[in-house]
Design a protein around this motif. Structure first.
Motif, mmCIF file in Angstrom:
data_model
loop_
_atom_site.group_PDB
_atom_site.id
_atom_site.type_symbol
_atom_site.label_atom_id
_atom_site.label_comp_id
_atom_site.label_asym_id
_atom_site.label_seq_id
_atom_site.Cartn_x
_atom_site.Cartn_y
_atom_site.Cartn_z
ATOM 1 N N VAL A 38 44.332 -48.047 -37.565
ATOM 2 C CA VAL A 38 44.948 -48.020 -36.234
ATOM 3 C C VAL A 38 46.329 -47.390 -36.400
ATOM 4 O O VAL A 38 47.103 -47.796 -37.276
ATOM 5 C CB VAL A 38 45.068 -49.432 -35.634
ATOM 6 C CG1 VAL A 38 45.721 -49.369 -34.264
ATOM 7 C CG2 VAL A 38 43.692 -50.099 -35.541
ATOM 8 N N SER A 61 49.117 -52.945 -27.036
ATOM 9 C CA SER A 61 49.917 -53.718 -27.984
ATOM 10 C C SER A 61 51.367 -53.716 -27.531
ATOM 11 O O SER A 61 51.850 -52.736 -26.954
ATOM 12 C CB SER A 61 49.814 -53.147 -29.406
ATOM 13 O OG SER A 61 50.468 -51.891 -29.495
ATOM 14 N N LEU A 73 39.913 -46.976 -28.912
ATOM 15 C CA LEU A 73 39.119 -47.522 -30.014
ATOM 16 C C LEU A 73 37.835 -46.745 -30.254
ATOM 17 O O LEU A 73 37.125 -47.020 -31.222
ATOM 18 C CB LEU A 73 38.768 -48.992 -29.728
ATOM 19 C CG LEU A 73 39.949 -49.932 -29.453
ATOM 20 C CD1 LEU A 73 39.426 -51.344 -29.180
ATOM 21 C CD2 LEU A 73 40.921 -49.943 -30.623
ATOM 22 N N CYS A 84 41.940 -45.155 -34.975
ATOM 23 C CA CYS A 84 42.100 -45.440 -33.552
ATOM 24 C C CYS A 84 43.444 -44.859 -33.120
ATOM 25 O O CYS A 84 44.506 -45.352 -33.522
ATOM 26 C CB CYS A 84 42.061 -46.944 -33.298
ATOM 27 S SG CYS A 84 40.512 -47.728 -33.814
ATOM 28 N N CYS A 327 45.845 -62.122 -32.377
ATOM 29 C CA CYS A 327 44.527 -61.555 -32.685
ATOM 30 C C CYS A 327 43.685 -61.552 -31.415
ATOM 31 O O CYS A 327 43.871 -62.383 -30.530
ATOM 32 C CB CYS A 327 43.829 -62.314 -33.816
ATOM 33 S SG CYS A 327 43.659 -64.087 -33.577
ATOM 34 N N GLU A 335 33.932 -57.495 -33.195
ATOM 35 C CA GLU A 335 35.013 -57.066 -34.071
ATOM 36 C C GLU A 335 36.278 -57.843 -33.732
ATOM 37 O O GLU A 335 36.409 -58.398 -32.637
ATOM 38 C CB GLU A 335 35.270 -55.568 -33.922
ATOM 39 C CG GLU A 335 34.086 -54.702 -34.306
ATOM 40 C CD GLU A 335 34.316 -53.224 -34.027
ATOM 41 O OE1 GLU A 335 33.521 -52.410 -34.529
ATOM 42 O OE2 GLU A 335 35.277 -52.886 -33.311
ATOM 43 N N TYR A 337 40.658 -57.710 -33.974
ATOM 44 C CA TYR A 337 41.880 -56.955 -34.227
ATOM 45 C C TYR A 337 43.042 -57.941 -34.316
ATOM 46 O O TYR A 337 43.142 -58.874 -33.513
ATOM 47 C CB TYR A 337 42.137 -55.931 -33.118
ATOM 48 C CG TYR A 337 41.142 -54.795 -33.096
ATOM 49 C CD1 TYR A 337 41.407 -53.608 -33.775
ATOM 50 C CD2 TYR A 337 39.931 -54.917 -32.433
ATOM 51 C CE1 TYR A 337 40.489 -52.565 -33.768
ATOM 52 C CE2 TYR A 337 39.007 -53.891 -32.427
ATOM 53 C CZ TYR A 337 39.292 -52.708 -33.103
ATOM 54 O OH TYR A 337 38.371 -51.683 -33.112
ATOM 55 N N ILE A 345 48.318 -53.144 -37.169
ATOM 56 C CA ILE A 345 47.161 -53.715 -36.483
ATOM 57 C C ILE A 345 45.958 -53.445 -37.369
ATOM 58 O O ILE A 345 45.655 -52.297 -37.696
ATOM 59 C CB ILE A 345 46.950 -53.086 -35.093
ATOM 60 C CG1 ILE A 345 48.137 -53.393 -34.174
ATOM 61 C CG2 ILE A 345 45.664 -53.620 -34.457
ATOM 62 C CD1 ILE A 345 48.023 -52.778 -32.796
ATOM 63 N N ALA A 347 41.800 -53.880 -38.314
ATOM 64 C CA ALA A 347 40.467 -54.001 -37.709
ATOM 65 C C ALA A 347 39.542 -54.724 -38.682
ATOM 66 O O ALA A 347 39.362 -54.283 -39.819
ATOM 67 C CB ALA A 347 39.913 -52.613 -37.368
#
Length: 394
Positions: A38, A61, A73, A84, A327, A335, A337, A345, A347
């Protein structure tokens, strides 16, 4: 897995069961993906992230540097290794940027064209995703949001007019977290530094519906100073389960508790010590579509994974170099993050383990050897069932 597929194909099993089993398997196999990066944009810790529910494609974010970033994403290249990308950024050079740390970012749940942010600069802003400009007026009806502040009062604001429409009073300390119920749009939960969690019906002008009590009303276990407290410290984390039937709370007493959201009863699930050193809001999340469901909680520089209803610690996801603050679970792909003070960040993606590969190959070989007999049996069963249904219709 082949057994589940065959049973579903022949009508012997509930289609949702295969989905739950696969979702659970994927969550249990979450690992830090070395092929998924990311973009690192923030120059300071990441306090909050949010994935939009419309397409499941974009992630927000917000950081301690006041910067807000929108990530895409989607993997357009089709290759296992990809990054990403940050598609939009409200950076320090923008005249609309927050002056201090961004504490919350959240997508408007029905449209990716708008999101909300709040900051230590004592402002809450509504943004147009297309222009990344702060909106002073939004021409949409029936829209409201709740704001918890250092003032013990909770502000309910209308997005259409931008004005305050109601104030909820009852806490005696700063409000650290507020959450709307996914089950009832008029139910709101709030957590405060006064060790209390209150559940509100915003349609009522009076006080809260009830205050959560960790002792379930047993006064012999509670001191006179701790009556109707959810934790023995600041409560800085709130999270409803996806069906809205349960509410999770986290406090600085290093405890996490699961409550019946309708009755306010403490279910007494023991999660053990859940390390929580944060003085502000802690963002944790719950899985969706699994059996059982799982809870993902920042715990130091790791993310702890617990079974929701038993409290069993399943695993610790390690990969950050500093404390994790937030999170978010992606329900479409199972998934996870996570963002932390290391400005990263990460994944966490389901990985098929070597043992699973061997099992799949073994199942495939067994299916080749036994499939004629097994499928004939299944066809006979489904044929008898079909004949029964047809006879009932006649």
């Amino acid at each position: 897995m082949l057994g589940f597929l065959t049973a579903r194909q022949t009508g012997l099993d509930d289609p949702l069961r295969l989905r739950r089993v696969e979702s659970t398997r994927r969550v249990l196999s979450l690992k830090l993906n070395p092929d998924r990066d990311v973009d690192r944009i923030h120059g300071n810790g990441i306090n909050t992230i949010d994935i939009e529910a419309v397409e499941g494609r974009y992630m927000l974010s917000g950081g301690a540097d006041g910067v807000i970033v929108i990530y895409d994403l989607e993997n357009f290249g089709g290759k296992p290794q990809y990054t990403c990308k940050a598609v939009c950024t409200v950076g320090r050079s923008s005249r609309h940027v927050h002056k201090f740390s961004v504490e919350t970012v959240q997508w408007y749940p029905y449209d990716t064209g708008m999101f909300v942010s709040s900051s230590f600069d004592k402002t809450m802003k509504v943004w147009d995703t297309e222009t990344l400009k702060w909106l002073f007026y939004v021409s949409l009806a029936q829209m409201r949001f709740a704001v918890g502040t250092k003032n013990p009062k909770i502000q309910l604001c209308d997005l259409k007019s931008g004005s305050r429409i109601h104030v909820l009073q009852g806490h005696r300390g700063e409000v650290l977290s507020v959450r709307w119920s996914p089950r009832y749009e008029h139910i709101l939960a709030s957590a405060s530094a006064d060790s209390k969690v209150k559940v509100w019906d915003v349609r009522r002008a009076s006080g809260s519906l009830f205050t959560l009590d960790q002792h379930n009303g047993d006064k012999s276990k509670a001191s006179s100073e701790a009556v109707n407290t959810a934790h023995n410290g600041r409560v800085n984390g709130l999270c409803f389960t996806s069906d809205g039937l349960y509410l999770l709370t986290a406090g600085t007493d290093d405890r996490m508790r699961l409550w019946n959201s309708a009755s306010g009863e403490n279910t007494l699930v023991n999660y053990g010590k859940v390390c929580n050193e944060s003085r502000k809001r802690l963002q944790f999340t719950v899985s969706r579509g699994c059996s059982p469901e799982f809870v993902f909680v920042p715990c130091g520089s790791s993310v702890a994974v617990y079974a929701l209803h038993t409290g069993e610690l399943i695993t610790m996801l390690r990969g950050h170099y500093n404390n994790v603050d937030c999170c978010e679970f992606h329900p479409d792909y199972q998934e996870l993050y996570s963002g932390g003070k290391d400005c990263n960040i990460l994944a966490w993606v389901p990985v098929l383990r070597a043992a699973d590969v061997e099992e799949e190959e073994s199942n495939r070989e067994n299916k080749v050897r036994t499939s004629p007999v097994r499928l004939l049996q299944m066809c006979n069963i489904s044929g008898r069932f079909l004949h029964f249904v047809q006879s009932q219709r006649r």
